[in-house]
Scaffold this motif. Sequence first.
Motif, PDB file in Angstrom:
ATOM      1  N   UNK A  46       0.942  -1.609   0.268  1.00 17.80           N
ATOM      2  CA  UNK A  46      -0.075   0.374   0.340  1.00 17.80           C
ATOM      3  C   UNK A  46       0.889   1.528  -0.145  1.00 17.80           C
ATOM      4  N   UNK A  47       2.019   1.697   0.693  1.00 20.32           N
ATOM      5  CA  UNK A  47       2.515   2.454   0.189  1.00 20.32           C
ATOM      6  C   UNK A  47       3.681   2.835  -0.746  1.00 20.32           C
ATOM      7  N   UNK A  48       4.299   1.802  -1.590  1.00 24.34           N
ATOM      8  CA  UNK A  48       5.261   1.003  -1.675  1.00 24.34           C
ATOM      9  C   UNK A  48       4.365   1.309  -3.350  1.00 24.34           C
ATOM     10  N   UNK A  49       3.936   2.023  -4.844  1.00 25.91           N
ATOM     11  CA  UNK A  49       3.438   1.304  -5.918  1.00 25.91           C
ATOM     12  C   UNK A  49       4.665   0.402  -6.484  1.00 25.91           C
ATOM     13  N   UNK A  50       4.273  -0.554  -6.975  1.00 30.00           N
ATOM     14  CA  UNK A  50       4.928  -1.470  -7.899  1.00 30.00           C
ATOM     15  C   UNK A  50       6.053  -2.738  -7.014  1.00 30.00           C
ATOM     16  N   UNK A  51       5.580  -2.450  -5.408  1.00 32.91           N
ATOM     17  CA  UNK A  51       6.288  -3.447  -4.849  1.00 32.91           C
ATOM     18  C   UNK A  51       4.931  -4.631  -4.166  1.00 32.91           C
ATOM     19  N   UNK A  52       5.459  -5.484  -4.414  1.00 31.01           N
ATOM     20  CA  UNK A  52       4.681  -6.819  -4.755  1.00 31.01           C
ATOM     21  C   UNK A  52       4.958  -8.035  -3.699  1.00 31.01           C
ATOM     22  N   UNK A  53       4.641  -8.463  -2.806  1.00 29.74           N
ATOM     23  CA  UNK A  53       5.221  -9.561  -1.603  1.00 29.74           C
ATOM     24  C   UNK A  53       4.171 -11.132  -2.623  1.00 29.74           C
ATOM     25  N   UNK A  54       4.652 -11.910  -2.814  1.00 27.41           N
ATOM     26  CA  UNK A  54       3.889 -13.177  -2.523  1.00 27.41           C
ATOM     27  C   UNK A  54       4.132 -14.557  -1.483  1.00 27.41           C
TER      28      UNK A  54
END
Length: 95
Positions: A46-54
């Motif tokens: 939510x705070x870093x667009x472009x960061x995803x966590x699987x």
Amino acid sequence: MQELIVVATLTAKPGHEAVLKAALERVVPPSRAEAGCIRYDLHFDLEHPGRFVVLEAWRGAEAHALHETTPHFLELIKAVDGLVDVQVLKLNQLM
């Protein structure tokens, strides 16, 4: 056999956010369908667009190693090669 937990954080380089998102969305359904997969959940920061966590859970290290040889995983790697920074943690539950 001990369950293997994997936390993969993928951060798109500027301008490649949509490519990363699309590639990750494509890999989720076939990964969940693998016999050794317990959990395969895609999240966005939510705070870093472009960061995803699987967040992944596998029926042992062998199941995860097999996952890394599947066509859908290899296609993910090819699609995002050079466009992302990746950090992978492999964990076993202590308690």
